[in-house]
Design a protein around this motif. Structure first.
Motif, PDB file in Angstrom:
ATOM      1  N   HIS A  28     -38.901  22.947   0.090  1.00  0.00           N
ATOM      2  CA  HIS A  28     -38.177  23.650  -0.966  1.00  0.00           C
ATOM      3  C   HIS A  28     -37.291  22.638  -1.682  1.00  0.00           C
ATOM      4  O   HIS A  28     -36.667  21.795  -1.042  1.00  0.00           O
ATOM      5  N   PRO A  29     -37.206  22.679  -3.015  1.00  0.00           N
ATOM      6  CA  PRO A  29     -36.420  21.666  -3.734  1.00  0.00           C
ATOM      7  C   PRO A  29     -34.932  21.670  -3.404  1.00  0.00           C
ATOM      8  O   PRO A  29     -34.247  20.676  -3.605  1.00  0.00           O
ATOM      9  N   HIS A  30     -34.401  22.789  -2.918  1.00  0.00           N
ATOM     10  CA  HIS A  30     -32.991  22.871  -2.556  1.00  0.00           C
ATOM     11  C   HIS A  30     -32.795  22.871  -1.050  1.00  0.00           C
ATOM     12  O   HIS A  30     -31.840  23.444  -0.543  1.00  0.00           O
ATOM     13  N   GLU A  31     -33.701  22.233  -0.346  1.00  0.00           N
ATOM     14  CA  GLU A  31     -33.709  22.348   1.113  1.00  0.00           C
ATOM     15  C   GLU A  31     -32.389  21.931   1.741  1.00  0.00           C
ATOM     16  O   GLU A  31     -31.924  22.553   2.702  1.00  0.00           O
ATOM     17  N   GLU A  32     -31.747  20.898   1.184  1.00  0.00           N
ATOM     18  CA  GLU A  32     -30.514  20.417   1.826  1.00  0.00           C
ATOM     19  C   GLU A  32     -29.350  21.385   1.650  1.00  0.00           C
ATOM     20  O   GLU A  32     -28.309  21.232   2.299  1.00  0.00           O
ATOM     21  N   LEU A  33     -29.504  22.391   0.789  1.00  0.00           N
ATOM     22  CA  LEU A  33     -28.438  23.362   0.584  1.00  0.00           C
ATOM     23  C   LEU A  33     -28.476  24.493   1.602  1.00  0.00           C
ATOM     24  O   LEU A  33     -27.497  25.223   1.753  1.00  0.00           O
ATOM     25  N   PHE A  34     -29.573  24.632   2.293  1.00  0.00           N
ATOM     26  CA  PHE A  34     -29.684  25.720   3.248  1.00  0.00           C
ATOM     27  C   PHE A  34     -28.775  25.488   4.452  1.00  0.00           C
ATOM     28  O   PHE A  34     -28.565  24.364   4.893  1.00  0.00           O
ATOM     29  N   SER A  35     -28.286  26.585   4.998  1.00  0.00           N
ATOM     30  CA  SER A  35     -27.637  26.521   6.304  1.00  0.00           C
ATOM     31  C   SER A  35     -28.691  26.188   7.350  1.00  0.00           C
ATOM     32  O   SER A  35     -29.897  26.297   7.108  1.00  0.00           O
ATOM     33  N   GLU A  36     -28.241  25.802   8.516  1.00  0.00           N
ATOM     34  CA  GLU A  36     -29.180  25.528   9.596  1.00  0.00           C
ATOM     35  C   GLU A  36     -30.018  26.769   9.892  1.00  0.00           C
ATOM     36  O   GLU A  36     -31.211  26.690  10.148  1.00  0.00           O
TER      37      GLU A  36
END
Length: 436
Positions: A28-36
């Motif tokens: 996902h392009p925003h993967e680093e924004l997700f919580s664990e």
């Protein structure tokens, strides 16, 4: 690729898209924004495949939708209008977090028809469908890293819920009679010996989604006894129980085990899924924690929807409607089984359910059904690949076909379109095996 190009529409319901998405993963392009927690849920760009699946004439054997056309829709519309006109100040206002007393009392009547005769309204929590009850159970009982046991295969929505809470779902194999008690006992012993915290068994004992398999009557108490001995709760999900074709539902595991089973029911399959009303019958000693956690999720189940359901149960022949559903779904199930018998190549097997919505097809080893999805769509038919219904990564030689929302002649046409796709895949697998 855009994720906004697909309109699921009537051809491919949200449940079908959700299940198919489990069968593939993509960054996902925003993967680093997700919580664990959120990042633990599988992501997929598979929706884009279905731009072409909306073309006219496609036969969808993917989604397990109830056949709402048999409901008295005009009269139900008048009922809803009357509720708003005469009781709008209650129907459109906040309500109690546990659900209305009238509906909880009526739910006891429904469960009595299933074989649970000792339920009381005080121990029922009305939820936003049984999916919400699964969510609450995971929240109340599970810490990240805990284990829940599930049937193999099992409902995709439950797998998504457990993943969201960072809970490890461990599959237990079934045979034609459902969960195998000896395998369950061995799996529990293995996990507990490894120091794992096993919290509950999630099971769909009647017409399992996706397999259509029913847990045999003589195994039901065995399963509960095994779990009780290991101090594991049973989470019994029974949305299809009343839809047994012969009209004689098997007694739920909860019937004889009020302290060890959390029982989940839903109006989605026996009335209308769009109302999003289900329930949990919770052991008395667990009820308060479960209720408070449910209230924290939804604040209160919608009063208008509950009042519509109550009016339906009070003023309409809901038992007669279930008899109509049984006959309708039995006819469609038989149409699917007959079409499979007629058109499918050798080397396949499939379940023969006694109720519910689904048939589970097994192809020879070495055939992965997920890549066949695009070919099936090109042939004019949609199914759900088996990988969607397993917590394990990797290919699956299974697929799910749903018969509930499709007329018999359309079912036959869908199977006729699907058969050459599967035949080609089997031939290719045989050729690969011969070349090794």
């Amino acid at each position: 690729m855009s994720h906004e190009t697909l309109d699921a529409g009537p051809e491919l319901p949200a449940e079908a898209i959700d299940a198919i998405e489990r069968a593939a993963t993509a960054a996902h392009p925003h993967e680093e924004l997700f919580s664990e927690r959120a990042a633990n849920i599988k992501q997929s760009a598979v929706r884009d495949v279905f731009d072409i699946s909306m073309r006219p004439g496609l036969v969808s054997l993917a989604g397990g939708n109830p056949y709402l056309q048999s409901l008295p829709l005009e009269k139900l519309g008048q009922t809803a209008a009357r509720i708003i006109a005469e009781q709008g100040m209650t129907a459109l206002q906040y309500g109690g977090g546990q659900g209305t007393l009238e509906l909880r009392t009526q739910i006891c009547e429904i469960m009595a028809a299933e074989g649970i005769t000792d339920a009381v309204p005080e121990n029922i929590v009305v939820t936003a469908g049984s999916q919400s009850a699964q969510d609450v159970a995971a929240k109340v009982f599970c810490n990240p890293g805990d284990v829940v046991l599930v049937e193999s295969p099992t409902y995709v929505g439950a797998l998504n819920t457990f993943e969201a809470y960072q809970v490890r779902a461990e599959p237990v194999e079934m045979d034609d009679d459902g969960l195998v008690p000896e395998l369950l006992e061995a799996r529990i012993a293995e996990l507990q010996a490894a120091g794992k915290n096993v919290k509950f068994l999630y099971t769909i004992p009647n017409f399992n989604n996706p397999s259509g398999i029913t847990l045999a009557e003589n195994r039901r108490q065995q399963i509960v006894d095994i779990c009780r001995k290991a101090n594991i709760l049973v989470l019994e999900d029974n949305p299809y129980g009343l839809l047994r074709f012969d009209g004689h539902p098997l007694a739920p595991m909860r019937a004889a085990n009020p302290d060890d089973v959390i029982y989940m029911g839903s109006f989605s399959k026996i009335f209308a899924p769009g109302l999003r009303i289900g329930w949990a019958l919770v052991p008395a000693h667990l009820q308060r924690r479960f209720y408070l956690a449910s209230e924290a999720v939804t604040l209160c189940p919608p009063p208008l929807n509950q009042m519509i359901v109550s009016a339906y149960l009070r003023d309409y022949d809901w038992r007669g409607q279930i008899e109509t559903y049984r006959a309708l779904y039995a006819e469609r199930c038989q149409a699917l089984l007959a079409a499979l018998d007629e058109h499918m190549p050798r080397g396949l097997s499939w379940t023969r359910p006694d109720g519910g919505f689904f048939v589970w097809v097994t192809l020879p080893e070495g055939v992965d059904t997920y890549p066949l999805l695009k070919k099936a769509i090109d042939a004019g038919v949609v199914f759900i690949p088996g990988a969607a219904f397993s917590p394990a990564d990797g290919p699956s030689n299974k697929l799910r076909l749903a018969f509930s929302a499709v007329p018999p002649d359309t079912i036959a046409e869908g199977v006729r379109r699907l058969a050459p796709v599967l035949s080609e895949a089997i031939e290719a697998a045989v050729s690969r095996g011969a070349g090794e």
